[in-house]
Design an enzyme around this catalytic site. Structure first.
Site, mmCIF file in Angstrom:
data_model
loop_
_atom_site.group_PDB
_atom_site.id
_atom_site.type_symbol
_atom_site.label_atom_id
_atom_site.label_comp_id
_atom_site.label_asym_id
_atom_site.label_seq_id
_atom_site.Cartn_x
_atom_site.Cartn_y
_atom_site.Cartn_z
ATOM 1 N N THR B 151 11.071 -42.618 34.794
ATOM 2 C CA THR B 151 11.900 -42.943 35.967
ATOM 3 C C THR B 151 10.989 -43.610 37.001
ATOM 4 O OG1 THR B 151 11.648 -40.661 36.755
ATOM 5 C CG2 THR B 151 13.663 -41.183 35.571
ATOM 6 N N LYS B 177 7.422 -37.489 30.827
ATOM 7 C CA LYS B 177 7.684 -38.151 32.096
ATOM 8 C C LYS B 177 7.604 -37.096 33.184
ATOM 9 C CE LYS B 177 11.183 -38.953 34.094
ATOM 10 N NZ LYS B 177 11.229 -37.970 35.188
ATOM 11 N N THR B 188 8.580 -28.710 31.650
ATOM 12 C CA THR B 188 8.418 -29.768 32.624
ATOM 13 C C THR B 188 9.623 -30.676 32.578
ATOM 14 O OG1 THR B 188 7.023 -31.531 33.411
ATOM 15 C CG2 THR B 188 7.330 -31.375 31.042
ATOM 16 N N GLU B 274 5.224 -38.415 42.442
ATOM 17 C CA GLU B 274 5.799 -39.486 43.252
ATOM 18 C C GLU B 274 4.953 -39.762 44.496
ATOM 19 O OE1 GLU B 274 10.506 -39.881 42.174
ATOM 20 O OE2 GLU B 274 9.899 -38.351 43.600
ATOM 21 N N ASN B 400 11.683 -41.218 47.923
ATOM 22 C CA ASN B 400 12.783 -40.257 47.873
ATOM 23 C C ASN B 400 13.791 -40.417 48.999
ATOM 24 O OD1 ASN B 400 12.381 -38.654 45.475
ATOM 25 N ND2 ASN B 400 10.366 -38.311 46.401
ATOM 26 N N THR B 405 19.494 -45.970 45.456
ATOM 27 C CA THR B 405 19.852 -47.380 45.622
ATOM 28 C C THR B 405 18.716 -48.326 45.269
ATOM 29 O OG1 THR B 405 19.349 -47.031 47.946
ATOM 30 C CG2 THR B 405 21.657 -47.022 47.291
#
Lengths: 405, 405
Positions: B151, B177, B188, B274, B400, B405
């Site tokens: 992702t 991932k 995970t 992230e 985040n 979008t």
């Protein structure tokens, strides 16, 4: 209703305060030492952090409040006096200097500190400035005291409220600091309440714990429970009501007023969370029980992912369901409805645990507002709870990436 | 030692894979559907999220793995298939289409999904592209499969390792991932492991749970436990070792190799959290027991305040003590030493629970590195644990704040 009021802590009869710069902080324009004084010895109660690493002032205050009495509070900002080898010595020294300057007993002093953890601390600023601080107390200096306890707070949290007992007007005042390391467990970062109500210290202790569990303990800014959390209240009886010594109507009136002011202070701590641009209020209803409602409400406003989505005005409600799901509460997911709400309107996002579709333009309008409510109806009982939080922003990262320097 | 390897999951004998774009994502250059296939039916085991809100694929996979057997894995990215009213129907449909295309039983398929929660999902992309996906499998397409499950990951996590049992070489491959909503509890986000070892499905299940608890469950990116976490392994026996059917030396050799590859994957999930710019590894030793060591290690790498300080290269070690303190473990604070460490050197910051002073220039050098170790010696027992996390950065908030979008 509780309301914002300059010098709020001096609103009840018989309370004076002051705040000055004593030199703990390098910035000379920033006050860093505060005192609150009651003309007479007051019944007092407090709740403290449940963090196992505790600031030295916590130990000293607990000792001083064993008899349920206090007459003054001394608090510095700029240094948490935590993880310092000589911390208790410093906290005791602060009490003794303050007691001497005010002409009261050191055992009647509540001591608190907030700031950096593990930074060496000197007695010098207190030795040099305690007399000046205590000589300057007045009922017009409550806001100075409020300034002296602030760290990264961007506005003062000062509130007051009044209520009647048998035709006698009683008052409560309060001030607090919040901002970061906010995820109170038994108390908040620092909140000081004053009241002129007459109540026994046993009942004062009980009512404070009841109210704190539904207010300060339902706030989270960043999930980090501070080492120095403390809420304390002094009730000096100068309102001259008949002493509250049982759980009667008067007790309930006081409790309602205390709840009222604590909700307002809690909301404002969340609203002024470090870097925050939005206040998030999560209201859970029809949960299996209150414990479940509280866990769910607090989990949602603590989720970093959901908080970041609110900053981005993104109605990513899946993150709400995710946060509900990882609590250890027991419930049926398939009955849950979720609605986002603000002054711009309501936005139902989830019905019976599944997405119900929504208009993205309407969502953008609802989330544009500064105060967002998350309404979670679990449809499986009577449990109800409210929790307060804030969004996760660039500024939170910025402030905390460089706090010490 | 485990190592990075292109097509890692195809390293063990008898495994083929593929990954393609099937149209779930709008971006046509991003693969969003992956398959892993074993030439023979394999013993299989999995661990799943403990979040009470679960993705539909979790329910279907649990059902399919009841007999401890699997022959293929199908996974899409771009949609989590969670909180969808027709989620189980979709997950079953994915299995059936995949089984038909591969000529195997639908009950032998492991199904997984990752992406946005609560987004409506259509069968169309699977109907249109499943045959293409399955026709294209080869032992050179493991990296394509790895791409198809990503992702917001910024690099592929593909590893392999080999070990000997009685002179027979056995292999393990793995891909995963991670990125956001990472705070695994039992598994995970998504990790798929392949092995040609021969082992009973009972022992395979046991060893996977043991290893996952010390690896994936010790990673946190943001404290949010996903609804779709899943780790699964297929062991097809094609290495032709004597079947492992008791906890003997061969079992330990397999466990050590599995631990090895899972540690590497876990580290890399943390490193690619992230927005992350730094890998944080917290090593706790001499804790009262392992449970305490794990709680302490995980609490430190989960603290938003500490993570933000690491982003800012600020040796604000008080936040480490604070995070240790708010665990529910029981220990003596006054015995704790803390040292920060990186390739640039060691920086002791706390001895016996109090600050020990340090040179800020040296601190800046140590924290300039991309990989920082936090060494916590509790000096009160034999407990040992390691946890992996990352810093909290502007980019985490950015990613985040606008994920959908």
């Amino acid at each position: 209703m509780s309301q914002y009021r300059k010098n709020g802590i001096c609103f009840p009869k018989g309370f004076k305060a002051n705040g000055i710069h004593c030199g703990i902080r390098k910035n000379k324009t920033k006050k860093d030492l505060s005192v609150i004084y009651s003309e007479v010895v007051a019944n007092a109660a407090a709740t403290y952090t449940q963090n196992k690493v505790k600031g030295a002032p916590i130990f000293v205050t607990k000792e001083h409040l064993k008899d349920g009495l206090a007459q003054a509070m001394i608090c510095n900002s700029g240094n948490a006096n935590t993880c310092n080898a000589n911390g208790v010595e410093i906290a005791n020294g602060m009490s003794e200097l303050c007691a001497k300057a005010l002409g009261i007993k050191a055992e009647d002093i509540i001591v608190a500190s907030t700031g950096v953890i593990g930074e060496p601390m000197s007695m010098d600023p207190f030795v040099q400035h305690m007399d000046e601080l205590c000589a300057g107390i007045s009922d017009q200096k409550g806001s100075d005291a409020c300034e002296g306890i602030m760290t990264t707070d961007t506005f003062k949290k000062e509130f007051c409220t009044e209520f009647m007992i048998d035709g006698v007007t009683c008052r409560i005042g309060g001030m607090a600091k919040g901002s970061g390391m906010i995820h109170p467990n038994m108390a908040t970062m620092l909140a000081f309440l004053t009241s002129d109500v007459a109540i026994t210290s046993e009942l004062l202790d009980e009512v404070v714990h009841e109210v704190v569990n539904d207010t300060f303990n339902m706030v989270s800014v960043d999930g980090d429970t501070s080492t120095n959390d403390m809420l304390c209240i002094m009730a000096n009886g100068m309102a001259k009501n008949k002493v509250i010594d049982e759980k009667n109507e008067a007790y309930e009136a006081f409790k309602a007023a205390l709840m009222d002011i604590c909700v307002d202070i809690s909301r404002n701590i969340a609203k002024d969370g470090e870097g925050a641009s939005k206040l998030l209020t999560c209201i859970v209803q029809q949960a299996p029980d209150i414990t479940c409602a509280k866990k769910v409400a607090k989990s949602v406003i603590t989720s970093s992912l959901f908080k970041a989505a609110m900053f981005g005005k993104d109605a990513n409600w899946g993150r709400i369901l995710c946060a509900i799901g990882y609590t250890d509460a027991i419930f049926d997911v398939d009955k849950i409805d979720v609605t986002l709400s603000s002054e711009a309107g309501e936005l139902p996002v989830c019905v019976n645990g599944s997405g119900c579709g929504f208009d993205e333009d309407h969502a953008a309008n609802v989330l544009e507002e500064d105060e967002i409510d998350i309404l979670i109806d679990m449809h499986q009982g009577e449990g109800y709870a409210t929790a307060w939080g804030c969004d996760l922003t660039y500024d939170y990262v910025k402030i905390n990436g460089d706090y010490r320097t």
